[in-house]
Design a protein around this motif. Sequence first.
Motif, PDB file in Angstrom:
ATOM      1  N   LEU A  81      35.414  53.775  48.258  1.00 45.46           N
ATOM      2  CA  LEU A  81      34.650  54.544  47.274  1.00 45.46           C
ATOM      3  C   LEU A  81      33.480  53.722  46.735  1.00 45.46           C
ATOM      4  N   LYS A  82      33.722  52.443  46.489  1.00 46.65           N
ATOM      5  CA  LYS A  82      32.665  51.569  45.985  1.00 46.65           C
ATOM      6  C   LYS A  82      31.543  51.429  47.006  1.00 46.65           C
ATOM      7  N   ARG A  83      31.905  51.264  48.277  1.00 47.07           N
ATOM      8  CA  ARG A  83      30.894  51.102  49.330  1.00 47.07           C
ATOM      9  C   ARG A  83      30.119  52.396  49.587  1.00 47.07           C
ATOM     10  N   SER A  84      30.773  53.522  49.349  1.00 45.22           N
ATOM     11  CA  SER A  84      30.166  54.814  49.677  1.00 45.22           C
ATOM     12  C   SER A  84      29.210  55.321  48.615  1.00 45.22           C
ATOM     13  N   GLY A  85      29.358  54.843  47.397  1.00 43.77           N
ATOM     14  CA  GLY A  85      28.498  55.314  46.308  1.00 43.77           C
ATOM     15  C   GLY A  85      27.249  54.477  46.159  1.00 43.77           C
ATOM     16  N   ARG A  86      26.225  55.110  45.640  1.00 41.59           N
ATOM     17  CA  ARG A  86      24.979  54.396  45.324  1.00 41.59           C
ATOM     18  C   ARG A  86      24.321  55.092  44.139  1.00 41.59           C
ATOM     19  N   PRO A  87      23.425  54.412  43.431  1.00 41.80           N
ATOM     20  CA  PRO A  87      22.797  55.027  42.262  1.00 41.80           C
ATOM     21  C   PRO A  87      22.161  56.376  42.612  1.00 41.80           C
ATOM     22  N   GLY A  88      22.474  57.373  41.812  1.00 46.11           N
ATOM     23  CA  GLY A  88      21.967  58.714  42.066  1.00 46.11           C
ATOM     24  C   GLY A  88      22.853  59.538  42.973  1.00 46.11           C
ATOM     25  N   PHE A  89      23.762  58.873  43.672  1.00 44.92           N
ATOM     26  CA  PHE A  89      24.704  59.537  44.570  1.00 44.92           C
ATOM     27  C   PHE A  89      26.061  58.839  44.455  1.00 44.92           C
ATOM     28  N   CYS A  90      26.612  58.854  43.262  1.00 41.31           N
ATOM     29  CA  CYS A  90      27.851  58.138  42.997  1.00 41.31           C
ATOM     30  C   CYS A  90      29.029  58.729  43.778  1.00 41.31           C
ATOM     31  N   LEU A  94      44.469  56.103  32.775  1.00 41.12           N
ATOM     32  CA  LEU A  94      43.944  55.540  34.016  1.00 41.12           C
ATOM     33  C   LEU A  94      42.449  55.824  34.142  1.00 41.12           C
ATOM     34  N   THR A  95      42.058  57.049  33.831  1.00 39.64           N
ATOM     35  CA  THR A  95      40.653  57.454  33.931  1.00 39.64           C
ATOM     36  C   THR A  95      39.759  56.543  33.093  1.00 39.64           C
ATOM     37  N   TYR A  96      40.120  56.350  31.852  1.00 40.90           N
ATOM     38  CA  TYR A  96      39.274  55.567  30.949  1.00 40.90           C
ATOM     39  C   TYR A  96      39.248  54.081  31.323  1.00 40.90           C
ATOM     40  N   TYR A  97      40.409  53.548  31.659  1.00 41.04           N
ATOM     41  CA  TYR A  97      40.466  52.122  31.986  1.00 41.04           C
ATOM     42  C   TYR A  97      39.682  51.826  33.264  1.00 41.04           C
ATOM     43  N   LEU A  98      39.898  52.645  34.294  1.00 40.90           N
ATOM     44  CA  LEU A  98      39.235  52.394  35.569  1.00 40.90           C
ATOM     45  C   LEU A  98      37.725  52.562  35.443  1.00 40.90           C
ATOM     46  N   GLN A  99      37.278  53.572  34.683  1.00 38.68           N
ATOM     47  CA  GLN A  99      35.836  53.751  34.509  1.00 38.68           C
ATOM     48  C   GLN A  99      35.209  52.537  33.839  1.00 38.68           C
ATOM     49  N   GLU A 100      35.887  51.986  32.854  1.00 41.93           N
ATOM     50  CA  GLU A 100      35.365  50.804  32.176  1.00 41.93           C
ATOM     51  C   GLU A 100      35.221  49.632  33.135  1.00 41.93           C
ATOM     52  N   GLN A 101      36.212  49.445  34.005  1.00 43.63           N
ATOM     53  CA  GLN A 101      36.160  48.345  34.968  1.00 43.63           C
ATOM     54  C   GLN A 101      35.050  48.546  35.991  1.00 43.63           C
ATOM     55  N   LEU A 102      34.881  49.779  36.451  1.00 44.77           N
ATOM     56  CA  LEU A 102      33.848  50.077  37.444  1.00 44.77           C
ATOM     57  C   LEU A 102      32.454  49.914  36.849  1.00 44.77           C
ATOM     58  N   THR A 103      32.292  50.354  35.634  1.00 49.97           N
ATOM     59  CA  THR A 103      30.999  50.215  34.965  1.00 49.97           C
ATOM     60  C   THR A 103      30.658  48.742  34.756  1.00 49.97           C
ATOM     61  N   ALA A 104      31.650  47.968  34.311  1.00 54.01           N
ATOM     62  CA  ALA A 104      31.442  46.539  34.093  1.00 54.01           C
ATOM     63  C   ALA A 104      31.077  45.825  35.385  1.00 54.01           C
ATOM     64  N   GLY A 105      31.616  46.323  36.511  1.00 52.74           N
ATOM     65  CA  GLY A 105      31.332  45.710  37.808  1.00 52.74           C
ATOM     66  C   GLY A 105      30.051  46.196  38.443  1.00 52.74           C
ATOM     67  N   GLY A 106      29.405  47.180  37.821  1.00 49.67           N
ATOM     68  CA  GLY A 106      28.142  47.684  38.348  1.00 49.67           C
ATOM     69  C   GLY A 106      28.290  48.586  39.563  1.00 49.67           C
ATOM     70  N   PHE A 107      29.452  49.204  39.733  1.00 47.80           N
ATOM     71  CA  PHE A 107      29.695  50.049  40.898  1.00 47.80           C
ATOM     72  C   PHE A 107      29.297  51.502  40.631  1.00 47.80           C
ATOM     73  N   SER A 108      28.785  52.145  41.659  1.00 47.01           N
ATOM     74  CA  SER A 108      28.354  53.538  41.551  1.00 47.01           C
ATOM     75  C   SER A 108      29.522  54.474  41.853  1.00 47.01           C
ATOM     76  N   VAL A 109      30.522  54.401  40.999  1.00 42.86           N
ATOM     77  CA  VAL A 109      31.711  55.251  41.105  1.00 42.86           C
ATOM     78  C   VAL A 109      32.030  55.773  39.714  1.00 42.86           C
ATOM     79  N   THR A 110      32.229  57.084  39.597  1.00 44.81           N
ATOM     80  CA  THR A 110      32.602  57.660  38.314  1.00 44.81           C
ATOM     81  C   THR A 110      34.024  58.208  38.376  1.00 44.81           C
ATOM     82  N   VAL A 111      34.685  58.178  37.236  1.00 45.16           N
ATOM     83  CA  VAL A 111      36.060  58.676  37.125  1.00 45.16           C
ATOM     84  C   VAL A 111      36.130  59.621  35.941  1.00 45.16           C
TER      85      VAL A 111
END
Length: 325
Positions: A163-172, A215-232
Amino acid sequence: MWLVSVLGPLLKLYFCGIRVLIYQMLNKSFTLPALTKQNGRVAIVTGGTRGMGYETARHLASLGMHVIIAGNEREEGKVAVKKIHGEGTSGKAEYAFVDLTSLKSVRQFAQSFRDRGLPLHLLVNNAGTMLVPEQRTEEGFEFHFVLNYLGHFLLTNLLLDILKRSGRPGFCSKIVNMSSATHYAGIMHMDDLNRKICYSSHGAYAQSKLGLVLLTYYLQEQLTAGGFSVTVNAVDPGMVDTALYDNLWSLAQAMKKPVAKILFRTPAEGASITVYAAAASEMEGVGGCYLYNGEKRESSESSYDAELQAKLWKTSCELVGIKSP
């Protein structure tokens, strides 16, 4: 003690149900806005052989997505795929077996998907069960906990790097977790997640749905902190006329049938909020939300407890045997 442990969750859950029914009686079902095509994007929808899962898969395929319907009913899966293709959809649908009550099966499914080398742009954690009698899986997990929450927790983590590899800014890439208003009645028994003490099917169900919001809130926080284009995001479909209600008490079941025809949402209406989270342009790049009837809503107070979110994540990692990042 036993009476309080059993009746408390039961009353809270039915109170939540009454509130939802009143809302649905006074408000129209959410109508999806016009959605852009999703050609070439790959989605996995768990529990996609029937009900809201099927309607979600069908709609995503109509938008041009390659949809993998993941479930444990092979014959239903074949029928679902045939029906979707029979509609002349612009996308593609296929079925793949997974038993979310078995962590072994979840790992096999995830590995099989990884071996194909496909990208993954959308994971819809839709499969679930409600109010089944007390039972344990071969791996020792309470049924609601593992099917509704823990199996999806493992699946999400096993596919997260794709999921991390597949997303990009504007196309999460997107993860959509199917929760419920019953999560407001949920209590995370961190010292007894498998509900071995004073079992209540109502309490177990509400706990599993609260787990998905945490799970939704925790994972989103981690993904945002890591700069990944994945939303939950977590979605709440309201009360929908599906097989989930087959395990109500006999009296409640008898009352449900006439009420459902008038006040319950159809599976297609219930699926609309999932499709909205997955494909609406206004949801692009937006994560960490609890969505109901097309709107962002406040979830339960306990779901925002950062300490509880982290503790559940760490414990879940230990239960499924993966390292906590």
